[in-house]
Design a protein around this motif. Sequence first.
Motif, short mmCIF file in Angstrom:
data_model
loop_
_atom_site.label_atom_id
_atom_site.label_comp_id
_atom_site.label_asym_id
_atom_site.label_seq_id
_atom_site.Cartn_x
_atom_site.Cartn_y
_atom_site.Cartn_z
N THR A 92 55.10 41.18 40.03
CA THR A 92 53.98 40.32 40.44
C THR A 92 53.67 40.37 41.94
O THR A 92 52.56 40.06 42.34
N THR A 93 54.65 40.73 42.77
CA THR A 93 54.43 40.68 44.21
C THR A 93 55.01 41.89 44.94
O THR A 93 55.88 42.59 44.42
N GLN A 129 46.42 47.25 47.04
CA GLN A 129 46.66 46.29 45.96
C GLN A 129 45.48 45.34 45.75
O GLN A 129 45.52 44.50 44.84
N ASN A 130 44.45 45.48 46.57
CA ASN A 130 43.27 44.59 46.48
C ASN A 130 43.67 43.13 46.54
O ASN A 130 43.11 42.26 45.86
N ALA A 131 44.66 42.83 47.37
CA ALA A 131 45.16 41.46 47.48
C ALA A 131 44.21 40.61 48.32
O ALA A 131 43.66 41.08 49.33
N PRO A 206 50.19 39.53 46.31
CA PRO A 206 50.26 39.86 44.87
C PRO A 206 50.16 41.35 44.61
O PRO A 206 49.46 42.09 45.32
N ARG A 207 50.85 41.76 43.58
CA ARG A 207 50.82 43.15 43.15
C ARG A 207 49.78 43.27 42.02
O ARG A 207 49.87 42.59 41.01
N THR A 208 48.80 44.14 42.22
CA THR A 208 47.77 44.30 41.20
C THR A 208 47.77 45.70 40.61
O THR A 208 47.12 45.95 39.59
N GLU A 209 48.49 46.61 41.24
CA GLU A 209 48.53 48.01 40.75
C GLU A 209 49.88 48.27 40.13
O GLU A 209 50.92 47.97 40.74
N SER A 210 49.91 48.82 38.93
CA SER A 210 51.18 49.09 38.25
C SER A 210 51.82 50.34 38.81
O SER A 210 51.20 51.14 39.46
#
Length: 210
Positions: A92-93, A129-131, A206-210
């Motif tokens: 998640t982060t 990550q587009n955070a 936040p982590r948005t990319e796997s």
Amino acid sequence: MTTPRLPAILTAATLVIATNLFGAATAQADETPTPSLAPDTEASASAPVKVDPNDPDLKLPEGATLADPKVLDIKSVVEDQSGDERREDTNTTVTFALQAEVLFSKDSAKLSAEAKARIATIADEIKKQNATQVRVFGFTDNLGSSAHGDVLSKQRADAVQGVLDQDLNDPNITFEVRGYGEQYPISDNSTEAGRKKNRRVEVTFPRTES
């Protein structure tokens, strides 16, 4: 001599805990925040496996009870060879921890040119990550007064946030900036090596990319 940058050494592995049955000695889970997980971070979703506390096959010491079940994040930790910079990824982060010595002079909150280059790398990852929410937390060791550590850690967090804000140049990003002083040590303050690890600034998003 150039210090190898991330990812140079994989120093910690992956950890998944489905339920918290804390062995023979403890009855309840320790809820003290872990500093490398930024303060106020909570474990994710409830555990998928239900445990019956009355099951006769469940071995607990007399008087002990099960802690509330929960799923902890999978964590990967990568640290550069010198230990100056560490990256932690969960599902998640993302957290970057930079030791104060690579960012500032002793007892100073003025960033060096090298520090700005390291912060620019973090800004690039935030963009990737587009955070839109970024936390910048400062920490010190336990030398000197607690009040001084609180002020210095906040000033250092403010300095890192200022450069990040310039590099990102995005009005949609919200920053949370705090100075925790000597709270949440990640190493032993009784040695200089430990105190060096505790003097740090952590940037979490936040982590948005796997």
